[in-house]
Design a protein around this motif. Structure first.
Motif, short mmCIF file in Angstrom:
data_model
loop_
_atom_site.label_atom_id
_atom_site.label_comp_id
_atom_site.label_asym_id
_atom_site.label_seq_id
_atom_site.Cartn_x
_atom_site.Cartn_y
_atom_site.Cartn_z
N THR A 1 0.91 -0.92 2.32
CA THR A 1 1.84 -0.24 1.43
C THR A 1 1.97 1.26 1.74
N VAL A 2 1.29 1.72 2.79
CA VAL A 2 1.34 3.10 3.28
C VAL A 2 1.06 4.10 2.13
N THR A 3 -0.10 3.93 1.53
CA THR A 3 -0.51 4.68 0.34
C THR A 3 -0.42 6.20 0.50
N ARG A 4 -0.91 6.68 1.63
CA ARG A 4 -0.94 8.13 1.84
C ARG A 4 0.47 8.72 1.73
N HIS A 5 1.47 8.05 2.31
CA HIS A 5 2.86 8.53 2.25
C HIS A 5 3.38 8.46 0.81
N TYR A 6 2.96 7.43 0.09
CA TYR A 6 3.44 7.25 -1.29
C TYR A 6 3.01 8.41 -2.18
N TYR A 7 1.77 8.85 -2.02
CA TYR A 7 1.32 9.97 -2.84
C TYR A 7 2.08 11.25 -2.49
N LYS A 8 2.43 11.42 -1.22
CA LYS A 8 3.28 12.56 -0.85
C LYS A 8 4.64 12.44 -1.52
N HIS A 9 5.20 11.23 -1.46
CA HIS A 9 6.52 10.96 -2.06
C HIS A 9 6.51 11.26 -3.57
N LEU A 10 5.43 10.86 -4.23
CA LEU A 10 5.32 11.09 -5.68
C LEU A 10 5.27 12.58 -6.01
N LYS A 11 4.69 13.37 -5.08
CA LYS A 11 4.61 14.82 -5.29
C LYS A 11 5.93 15.51 -4.94
N GLY A 12 6.92 14.71 -4.54
CA GLY A 12 8.21 15.27 -4.20
C GLY A 12 8.30 15.78 -2.77
N GLU A 13 7.26 15.51 -1.97
CA GLU A 13 7.29 15.95 -0.57
C GLU A 13 8.07 14.96 0.28
N ALA A 14 8.63 15.48 1.39
CA ALA A 14 9.39 14.61 2.29
C ALA A 14 8.42 13.69 3.03
N THR A 15 8.85 12.45 3.27
CA THR A 15 8.05 11.49 4.03
C THR A 15 8.85 11.04 5.24
N SER A 16 8.12 10.51 6.21
CA SER A 16 8.79 9.92 7.36
C SER A 16 8.10 8.58 7.63
N THR A 17 8.37 7.65 6.74
CA THR A 17 7.71 6.34 6.82
C THR A 17 8.60 5.37 7.59
N ASN A 18 8.02 4.67 8.51
CA ASN A 18 8.77 3.78 9.40
C ASN A 18 9.11 2.47 8.67
N SER A 19 10.40 2.18 8.56
CA SER A 19 10.84 0.99 7.84
C SER A 19 11.23 -0.16 8.77
N VAL A 20 10.99 0.01 10.07
CA VAL A 20 11.48 -0.99 11.04
C VAL A 20 10.95 -2.40 10.75
N ALA A 21 9.63 -2.53 10.53
CA ALA A 21 9.08 -3.87 10.33
C ALA A 21 9.64 -4.52 9.07
N THR A 22 9.88 -3.70 8.03
CA THR A 22 10.43 -4.25 6.79
C THR A 22 11.91 -4.63 6.98
N ILE A 23 12.65 -3.83 7.72
CA ILE A 23 14.05 -4.16 8.02
C ILE A 23 14.11 -5.47 8.82
N PHE A 24 13.22 -5.60 9.80
CA PHE A 24 13.20 -6.83 10.60
C PHE A 24 12.75 -8.04 9.78
N ALA A 25 11.92 -7.80 8.78
CA ALA A 25 11.53 -8.91 7.90
C ALA A 25 12.78 -9.39 7.14
N TRP A 26 13.56 -8.46 6.61
CA TRP A 26 14.82 -8.83 5.93
C TRP A 26 15.77 -9.54 6.89
N ALA A 27 15.91 -8.98 8.09
CA ALA A 27 16.83 -9.58 9.06
C ALA A 27 16.38 -10.99 9.43
N GLY A 28 15.07 -11.16 9.62
CA GLY A 28 14.53 -12.48 9.98
C GLY A 28 14.79 -13.50 8.89
N ALA A 29 14.55 -13.08 7.64
CA ALA A 29 14.75 -14.00 6.51
C ALA A 29 16.23 -14.33 6.34
#
Ligand code: NAP
Ligand code: MG
Length: 396
Positions: free
Chosen positions: A304-332
């Motif tokens: 769930t990429v916890t470290r990035h989530y806490y940055k996101h909650l603090k309003g900081e910019a994140t650069s989390t890679n969504s490729v595997a999740t996009i490919f999961a959607w595409a595969g399904a």
């Protein structure tokens, strides 16, 4: 543009933290503008699991059995710290474990390959998909320290005992087991996934040394292949290939990829980490759960990429890679489209994947990939989580 219609719903399993944030963004930015998305939604976020005493997870597994195709967001597997953080009444089991058990499924991991991010093994040009048998062997083994003079016996049905080892001096002993029905389920999941992806299937054990135990795996695979799959494999132009594990390792290293490698539990544990590392990044690794009767659940292999989530909650910019999740959607989506004979939807899945790869290959990517990217004439630029999705949408 008219939106693409769906006839049968996809089972959608929402999750936690940063991947939950990306989940919604992927739907909003990349899918729903083009597809009249029909899903049966299950919220596997930890709060909902707590509220329903984890019933939502078993309900979701049943829905995958009913409809045949699911897509899952990464979820938190609670530990002591999460019990505290989310005020849980119980340390709920891993949703992946629950779903895998309900479907009696096998997990297939495959990397997403991008021109510009080369695998550490230079001759690997296509993905190598690894399937790990997730039952038995040393993972449910029984071990004991045997003092000097110890003898180990096996009790047979009926009460007869046979001595399996009279240890000449003090040492250790290990007892492991597997079940015909689990091995057969593993075999069918592998044959089904090979047919589904039109890739050769390799299977390896050490049957020359383990003449009964590993040989049983080899025989069950061979019997099921001959009885149920040979004709389908020949029609699909793919091959089933059995070899010894050490020969398989040598062949994998020399290969150009493009096949599925089925492994026993321990071999799969070790080899999947080797392959994931050699292919570059966990954020680019997809995962598909396949049941012996051909039900499919797609997801990203990362958490769930916890470290990035806490940055996101603090309003900081994140650069989390969504490729595997996009490919999961595409595969399904592609699997759903195939089953429903929906050519327009199938083509959308292809375009979604292509737009994602094209975006990276032309230099726009999340920051985790920038250091890995090497392509003549293209300078990689690291962008934020949402900018990356917007850049894909532009191409789409
Ligand atoms: P993780 O979420 O995979 O993240 C570990 C680290 O890997 C991240 O901090 C990040 O490194 C990097 N990373 C992973 N995915 C990334 C992505 N998409 N984009 C950019 N970087 C990425 O593993 P974890 O921190 O061990 O586990 C977090 C939670 O996920 C846990 O609660 C665990 O139970 C759960 N989990 C769920 C699944 C699943 O549902 N399938 C699988 C594994 C873990 P940097 O911080 O260095 O950027
Ligand atoms: Mg491992």
């Amino acid at each position: 543009m008219a939106k693409i219609k769906m006839t049968t719903p996809l089972v959608e399993l929402d999750g936690d933290e940063m991947t939950r944030v990306l989940w919604k963004a992927i739907k909003d930015i990349l899918i729903e503008p083009y597809v009249e998305l029909k899903t049966e939604y299950y919220d596997l976020g930890l709060e909902e699991r707590e509220r329903t005493a984890d019933k939502v997870t078993t309900d979701a597994a049943e829905a995958i059995k009913k409809y045949g195709v699911g897509v899952k967001c990464a979820t938190i597997t609670p530990n002591a710290q999460r019990v505290e953080e989310y005020k849980l009444s119980k340390m709920w089991k891993s949703p992946n474990g629950t779903i895998r058990a309900a479907l009696d499924g096998t997990v297939f991991r495959a990397p997403v390959l991008v021109d510009g991010i080369d695998p550490l093994v230079g001759n690997w040009k296509k993905p190598i998909t690894i399937a790990r048998h997730a039952y038995g062997d040393v993972y449910s083994g029984v071990e004991a320290y045997v003092p000097e003079g110890g003898k180990v016996y096996l009790e047979l049905p009926g009460g007869d005992k046979i001595m399996i080892k009279d240890l000449p001096s003090a040492g250790v002993i290990q007892a492991v087991h597997n079940l015909d029905k689990s091995i057969a389920g593993f075999a069918r999941s592998c044959f089904n996934y090979a047919l589904s992806t039109k890739q050769d299937l390799w299977f390896s054990t050490k049957d020359t040394i383990s003449k009964i135990y590993d040989h049983r795996f080899k025989d069950i695979f061979a019997e099921i292949y001959e009885a149920e799959y040979r004709d389908k494999f020949e029609a699909a132009g793919i091959e089933y290939f059995y070899t010894l594990i050490d020969d398989a390792v040598a062949r994998v290293m020399r290969s150009s990829g493009g096949f599925i490698w089925a492994c026993k539990n321990y071999d799969g544990d070790v080899m999947s980490d080797m392959l994931a590392t050699a292919f570059g990044s966990l954020a680019m690794m997809t995962s598909v759960l396949v049941s012996p009767d051909g039900k499919f659940e797609y997801e990203a292999a990362h958490g769930t990429v916890t470290r990035h989530y806490y940055k996101h909650l603090k309003g900081e910019a994140t650069s989390t890679n969504s490729v595997a999740t996009i490919f999961a959607w595409a595969g399904a989506i592609r699997k759903r489209a195939e089953l429903d004979g929906n050519a327009e939807l199938e083509s959308f899945a292809d375009k979604l994947e292509k737009a994602t790869l094209d975006t990276i290959e032309s230099g726009t990517m999340t920051k985790d990939l920038v250091g890995l990217f090497r392509k003549e004439g293209v300078t990689p630029v690291g962008v934020g989580s949402f900018e990356f999705l917007e850049a894909i949408a532009k191409r789409l």
